[in-house]
Design a protein around this motif. Structure first.
Motif, mmCIF file in Angstrom:
data_model
loop_
_atom_site.group_PDB
_atom_site.id
_atom_site.type_symbol
_atom_site.label_atom_id
_atom_site.label_comp_id
_atom_site.label_asym_id
_atom_site.label_seq_id
_atom_site.Cartn_x
_atom_site.Cartn_y
_atom_site.Cartn_z
ATOM 1 N N LEU A 183 1.061 -0.794 0.031
ATOM 2 C CA LEU A 183 -0.192 0.475 -0.134
ATOM 3 C C LEU A 183 0.815 1.439 -0.616
ATOM 4 N N LYS A 184 1.011 2.231 -1.283
ATOM 5 C CA LYS A 184 1.570 3.138 -1.570
ATOM 6 C C LYS A 184 0.589 4.366 -0.487
ATOM 7 N N ASN A 185 1.614 5.299 -0.255
ATOM 8 C CA ASN A 185 1.043 6.496 0.150
ATOM 9 C C ASN A 185 -0.050 6.378 0.889
ATOM 10 N N THR A 186 0.370 5.579 1.812
ATOM 11 C CA THR A 186 -0.972 5.823 3.284
ATOM 12 C C THR A 186 -0.124 5.845 4.495
ATOM 13 N N VAL A 187 -1.062 6.016 5.415
ATOM 14 C CA VAL A 187 0.190 5.960 6.920
ATOM 15 C C VAL A 187 -1.195 5.230 7.896
ATOM 16 N N ILE A 188 -1.014 4.453 8.785
ATOM 17 C CA ILE A 188 -1.746 3.899 9.451
ATOM 18 C C ILE A 188 -1.125 4.234 11.353
ATOM 19 N N VAL A 189 -1.508 4.880 12.076
ATOM 20 C CA VAL A 189 -1.903 5.171 13.809
ATOM 21 C C VAL A 189 -2.998 4.263 13.635
ATOM 22 N N VAL A 190 -1.873 3.243 15.356
ATOM 23 C CA VAL A 190 -2.825 2.904 16.343
ATOM 24 C C VAL A 190 -2.165 2.934 18.049
ATOM 25 N N THR A 191 -4.156 3.440 17.915
ATOM 26 C CA THR A 191 -3.815 4.373 19.725
ATOM 27 C C THR A 191 -4.116 2.684 20.600
ATOM 28 N N ARG A 192 -3.171 3.058 21.659
ATOM 29 C CA ARG A 192 -3.921 1.910 22.457
ATOM 30 C C ARG A 192 -4.518 2.238 24.118
ATOM 31 N N TYR A 193 -5.298 1.994 24.655
ATOM 32 C CA TYR A 193 -5.648 2.219 25.413
ATOM 33 C C TYR A 193 -5.187 0.876 26.364
ATOM 34 N N PHE A 194 -4.384 0.451 27.051
ATOM 35 C CA PHE A 194 -3.816 -0.722 28.612
ATOM 36 C C PHE A 194 -4.808 -0.844 29.309
ATOM 37 N N GLY A 195 -5.441 -1.996 29.341
ATOM 38 C CA GLY A 195 -6.654 -2.242 29.457
ATOM 39 C C GLY A 195 -5.994 -3.350 31.473
ATOM 40 N N GLY A 196 -4.998 -3.709 31.510
ATOM 41 C CA GLY A 196 -4.044 -3.631 33.027
ATOM 42 C C GLY A 196 -3.710 -4.928 32.378
#
Length: 216
Positions: A91-104
């Motif tokens: 996949l060209k010209n693509t950005v991914i941001v993965v946000t994590r909320y820690f669950g313990g």
């Protein structure tokens, strides 16, 4: 310019949960690294209370720019699996941001790698993978007598009639795959015995969405 390439269709978001940790993948098509950096900053601001905002992106015809960040997760467990999703689909010209909320609950290095990779994949599915094809605009002007034959030949060669103008003559605006431009012009010249006026226009990428061609 590439004759075709894969990217994502639209800005999209997808959420997954692993052992009570929330992973939110936000995916976007981009055109420059400046746009990427602005987007990452925007997501980090939106999810400023998150535990991590991991990212990866690819830009360029040959993926000349590749970047990834673990954002505090153990090295190689977050940004790299997200980047691997982009690499795997090319996949060209693509950005991914993965946000994590820690669950313990700690996921371990293997668990983190799988979770970030899974989240990125779900984000890509939500954004939709498309192929962009490079087209050449060709303008063909002909008389009414010859127009039927020329129109038939245009469509026979799997080109697209993008527009038709009717005046004292007929002008077809044709989208021809860039690879086929020279052969197409030669063919129309031959079958019209040189009477059709043929002009070349700009090149532009197009994408097919639900059976409709959308040009950039």
């Amino acid at each position: 310019m590439l004759k075709y390439f894969k990217t994502v269709n639209k800005l999209a978001e997808a959420e997954t949960v692993e052992k009570k940790s929330r992973f939110i993948a936000t995916v976007k098509p981009v055109s420059s690294e400046d746009e990427v950096l602005s987007f990452i900053a925007k997501i980090k601001k939106k999810y400023r209370d998150a535990t991590h905002n991991v990212f990866a992106y690819q830009i360029g015809e040959r993926n000349e720019i590749q970047r990834q960040s673990d954002d505090g997760e153990p090295s190689g467990t977050a940004g790299l699996p997200v980047l691997d999703v982009l690499r795997g689909e090319d996949l060209k010209n693509t950005v991914i941001v993965v946000t994590r909320y820690f669950g313990g609950t700690l996921l371990g290095t293997g668990g983190l790698t799988r979770a970030y990779g899974k989240s990125a994949k779900e984000g890509v599915i939500a954004a939709g993978i498309i192929e962009k094809i490079l087209y050449k605009y060709i303008y063909i002007t002909t008389d009414y007598k010859s127009s039927g034959k020329i129109q038939y030949e245009i469509l026979k060669k799997e080109n697209i009639i993008y527009n038709t103008e009717y005046t004292d003559s007929i002008k077809f605006t044709v989208l021809c795959k860039f690879d086929n431009t020279c052969d197409f012009i030669r063919h129309i010249t031959d079958i019209s015995s040189g009477t059709a006026v043929i002009e070349e226009g700009k090149t532009s990428y197009g994408k097919w969405i639900n059976g409709e061609l959308l040009m950039d």
